[in-house]
Structure formats: structure tokens, C-alpha cells
Design a protein around this motif. Structure first.
Motif, short mmCIF file in Angstrom:
data_model
loop_
_atom_site.label_atom_id
_atom_site.label_comp_id
_atom_site.label_asym_id
_atom_site.label_seq_id
_atom_site.Cartn_x
_atom_site.Cartn_y
_atom_site.Cartn_z
N TRP A 45 39.98 21.91 47.56
CA TRP A 45 39.78 23.24 48.14
C TRP A 45 39.85 24.34 47.08
O TRP A 45 39.22 25.39 47.23
N LYS A 46 40.59 24.12 46.01
CA LYS A 46 40.53 25.09 44.91
C LYS A 46 39.13 25.15 44.34
O LYS A 46 38.61 26.24 44.04
N GLY A 47 38.50 23.98 44.20
CA GLY A 47 37.14 23.95 43.70
C GLY A 47 36.15 24.61 44.65
O GLY A 47 35.28 25.38 44.23
N ARG A 48 36.29 24.33 45.96
CA ARG A 48 35.39 24.94 46.93
C ARG A 48 35.57 26.45 46.99
O ARG A 48 34.59 27.21 47.05
N LEU A 49 36.82 26.90 46.97
CA LEU A 49 37.07 28.34 47.01
C LEU A 49 36.54 29.04 45.75
O LEU A 49 36.07 30.18 45.82
N THR A 50 36.64 28.35 44.63
CA THR A 50 36.10 28.92 43.39
C THR A 50 34.59 29.09 43.50
O THR A 50 34.04 30.11 43.05
N GLU A 51 33.91 28.13 44.14
CA GLU A 51 32.47 28.25 44.34
C GLU A 51 32.15 29.41 45.28
O GLU A 51 31.22 30.20 45.02
N PHE A 52 32.91 29.54 46.37
CA PHE A 52 32.70 30.65 47.31
C PHE A 52 32.90 31.99 46.59
O PHE A 52 32.14 32.94 46.79
N PHE A 53 33.93 32.06 45.76
CA PHE A 53 34.23 33.29 45.02
C PHE A 53 33.06 33.66 44.10
O PHE A 53 32.63 34.82 44.07
N CYS A 54 32.55 32.69 43.36
CA CYS A 54 31.46 32.97 42.43
C CYS A 54 30.18 33.37 43.17
O CYS A 54 29.37 34.13 42.63
N LEU A 55 30.02 32.88 44.39
CA LEU A 55 28.87 33.27 45.20
C LEU A 55 29.04 34.65 45.83
O LEU A 55 28.11 35.17 46.45
N GLY A 56 30.25 35.22 45.69
CA GLY A 56 30.48 36.56 46.21
C GLY A 56 30.92 36.61 47.66
O GLY A 56 30.79 37.66 48.30
N VAL A 57 31.45 35.50 48.19
CA VAL A 57 31.91 35.49 49.58
C VAL A 57 33.32 36.07 49.64
O VAL A 57 34.24 35.51 49.05
N LEU A 62 35.87 33.80 55.13
CA LEU A 62 36.12 32.36 55.08
C LEU A 62 37.12 31.90 56.12
O LEU A 62 37.49 30.73 56.13
N ARG A 63 37.56 32.77 57.01
CA ARG A 63 38.62 32.42 57.95
C ARG A 63 38.23 31.28 58.89
O ARG A 63 39.11 30.57 59.39
N ASN A 69 44.96 29.46 55.58
CA ASN A 69 45.12 30.79 56.15
C ASN A 69 44.61 31.86 55.18
O ASN A 69 44.45 31.62 53.98
N ALA A 70 44.37 33.03 55.71
CA ALA A 70 43.75 34.10 54.93
C ALA A 70 44.57 34.48 53.71
O ALA A 70 44.03 34.75 52.64
N LYS A 71 45.91 34.52 53.85
CA LYS A 71 46.76 34.92 52.73
C LYS A 71 46.68 33.90 51.58
O LYS A 71 46.72 34.28 50.41
N VAL A 73 44.05 32.03 50.84
CA VAL A 73 42.75 32.25 50.19
C VAL A 73 42.81 33.50 49.31
O VAL A 73 42.33 33.49 48.17
N GLN A 74 43.43 34.56 49.82
CA GLN A 74 43.53 35.80 49.05
C GLN A 74 44.34 35.61 47.78
O GLN A 74 44.01 36.17 46.73
N ARG A 75 45.42 34.81 47.88
CA ARG A 75 46.24 34.55 46.68
C ARG A 75 45.43 33.81 45.62
O ARG A 75 45.54 34.10 44.43
N TRP A 76 44.62 32.84 46.04
CA TRP A 76 43.81 32.10 45.07
C TRP A 76 42.74 32.99 44.46
O TRP A 76 42.49 32.95 43.26
N PHE A 77 42.14 33.83 45.27
CA PHE A 77 41.15 34.77 44.74
C PHE A 77 41.80 35.73 43.74
O PHE A 77 41.18 36.12 42.76
N LYS A 78 43.05 36.10 43.98
CA LYS A 78 43.77 36.96 43.04
C LYS A 78 43.99 36.22 41.72
O LYS A 78 43.86 36.81 40.64
#
Length: 254
Positions: A45-57, A62-63, A69-71, A73-78
Motif C-alpha cells: 500500500w505504500k507503493g500504491r499510495l506513492t503511485e496515487f500521489f505522483c498521479l496527483g490524486v 482515496l477514502r 483511514n484518511a489520517k 493516507v495523509q501522514r504518508w503523503f506528508k
């Protein structure tokens, strides 16, 4: 630990304890945590979230798409933005050639209020090199004692500068060639334009708009994220970011 702090060696033995031992002098230390290891989210999921981030989502979209949970995801994006921020600081080099410079405002809590005194807005100074690279800085004012040091550290003397007629740029005629671009109602006019930096501002505001508001204390992270996206817009961002995540965590200078 990529370079031995004792002898400068670059070859290490990996021990079963997780430590690294320098093959040259024998110094043994446990390597610091990498950005990738900064969270307990599963590698998948770190890899998937990194892909979503690079795509600008944005995280809030992503909820319903990820079992986190949203928090979380937000922490990983941070973490991703912190990684980009530290890399941007390491890559910071003076620009040269044809350079455009300008200031602008981002955000604001009072809709419709314009001007440099607008409450809640972020003031940003940008330097754009006409090969398509930009450097940005949050600033507290447009005064010369704020802008001149930034220009001195981040551009090379002898460059060709394009700016508006703001008085803080008056010293540039001594430093190098200086072209003043006149504006009418905030829009550059005449033969010489600030097309590059104005295009970057439009690009940056487009990215910030989709986030539906940015926490004030993290604005510098979002700004560097956008700068990084712009400067690497012709590259695979996923591969670039995955490589950065394997670097050891560097504490942000105070």
C-alpha cells in the motif's frame, strides 16, 4: 550510511544485526531509518499510495479506494512531501542564463480580496530559468532586504534578468543585464514578457486548487512538491520518488 564518517570509504559489509561495517577501517554502525521505513503501512500500500500521489490524486479522494483511514493516507503523503523537500534542498544550485523573477500570492481565507495585504495569503518569490526550471521560496515581504539575498544565492552574476518594475530589483542593473517588463493590470505587456514564470504560477495554482486548502504550517512542503513536479515534468515521477524514499532521513534545518 553511504560514506564512512571515519575514513570516507564507500564499501560496507551487511551484518546479521542490521549494522553496516566499513570494509576499509572496520567502523560498525546501524544505518539510519529511510523515508520508506517511516511508517508501518504495508509495502504494497505504500507503493500504491506513492503511485496515487505522483498521479496527483489528493488524499481525500482515496477514502473509498484504499483500506486505510484518511489520517494514515495523509501522514504518508506528508512523508512523501518531506522527502521531496529535502531532495530539493540538496539539489539547490544557482541558475544562470535568461532568468525571470516575480512574486505572487497563494490562498487566502477571504474570498475575493486581492492585493499584497490580503489576510491569510502566502507570499511566494519565484526564479525561473528559461530552460524550464523553477525555484520557489515562501517570503515574509517583498522588500529588497528579503529578495536581494535570495537572488544573490540562487542566481549567477552575468545572467540576463527579466523582472517587473518593483524597486527591489533596481540593483540588478549593477549585477548583470536587466530588462524591466512593464505590466498593465498585473499582465506583462510589450516585446519582452514574463511568460515562463507566469506559466509556472498558473501551473502551481492549478495543483494547489485541487487540494481544497493547504495547512499553513506545511505550505513550504506543498510548494516544493509543485516545484519538483514542474522541474521533472518530463520524467517518471514514480521511479524518481521511489528512489528518493530509499535515502536516509535528514532532519530539516531549523
Amino acid at each position: 550510511m553511504r560514506v564512512c564518517p571515519r575514513c570516507g570509504g564507500k564499501k560496507f559489509w551487511s551484518l546479521s544485526s542490521g549494522q553496516k561495517r566499513c570494509q576499509n577501517c572496520g567502523l560498525t554502525r546501524k544505518p539510519g531509518k529511510t523515508y520508506w521505513q517511516k511508517t508501518r503501512i504495508s509495502p504494497y500500500w505504500k507503493g500504491r499510495l506513492t503511485e496515487f500521489f505522483c498521479l496527483g490524486v489528493p488524499a481525500y479522494r482515496l477514502r473509498f479506494q484504499v483500506p486505510l483511514n484518511a489520517k494514515t493516507v495523509q501522514r504518508w503523503f506528508k512523508v512523501l512531501r518531506e522527502t521531496i523537500y529535502q531532495q530539493a534542498l540538496r539539489e539547490l544550485k544557482p541558475l544562470s542564463g535568461e532568468i525571470e523573477m516575480d512574486e505572487t500570492m497563494f490562498g487566502g481565507k477571504r474570498a475575493g480580496k486581492r492585493g499584497w495585504g490580503a489576510f491569510g495569503k502566502h507570499m511566494v518569490f519565484g526564479i525561473y530559468q528559461r530552460n524550464g526550471k523553477a525555484i520557489t521560496f515562501p517570503i515574509s515581504s517583498r522588500a529588497g532586504n528579503t529578495l536581494i539575498p535570495l537572488i544573490g544565492r540562487n542566481t549567477k552574476p552575468g545572467s540576463l534578468y527579466y523582472t517587473d518594475d518593483w524597486f527591489a530589483y533596481a540593483h540588478l542593473s549593477v549585477r548583470a543585464n536587466h530588462v524591466v517588463v512593464t505590466k498593465e493590470k498585473g499582465i506583462p505587456k510589450g516585446r519582452d514578457h514574463l511568460n515562463g514564470i507566469e506559466g509556472f504560477w498558473s501551473y502551481a495554482k492549478h495543483w494547489l486548487y485541487q487540494y481544497r486548502g493547504v495547512p499553513k504550517q506545511y505550505f513550504h512542503l506543498y510548494l516544493k512538491e509543485i516545484e519538483w513536479r514542474f522541474n521533472h515534468r518530463d520524467e517518471n515521477l514514480v521511479k524518481l520518488l521511489r528512489k528518493l524514499l530509499d535515502q536516509q532521513i535528514v532532519k530539516e534545518p531549523i
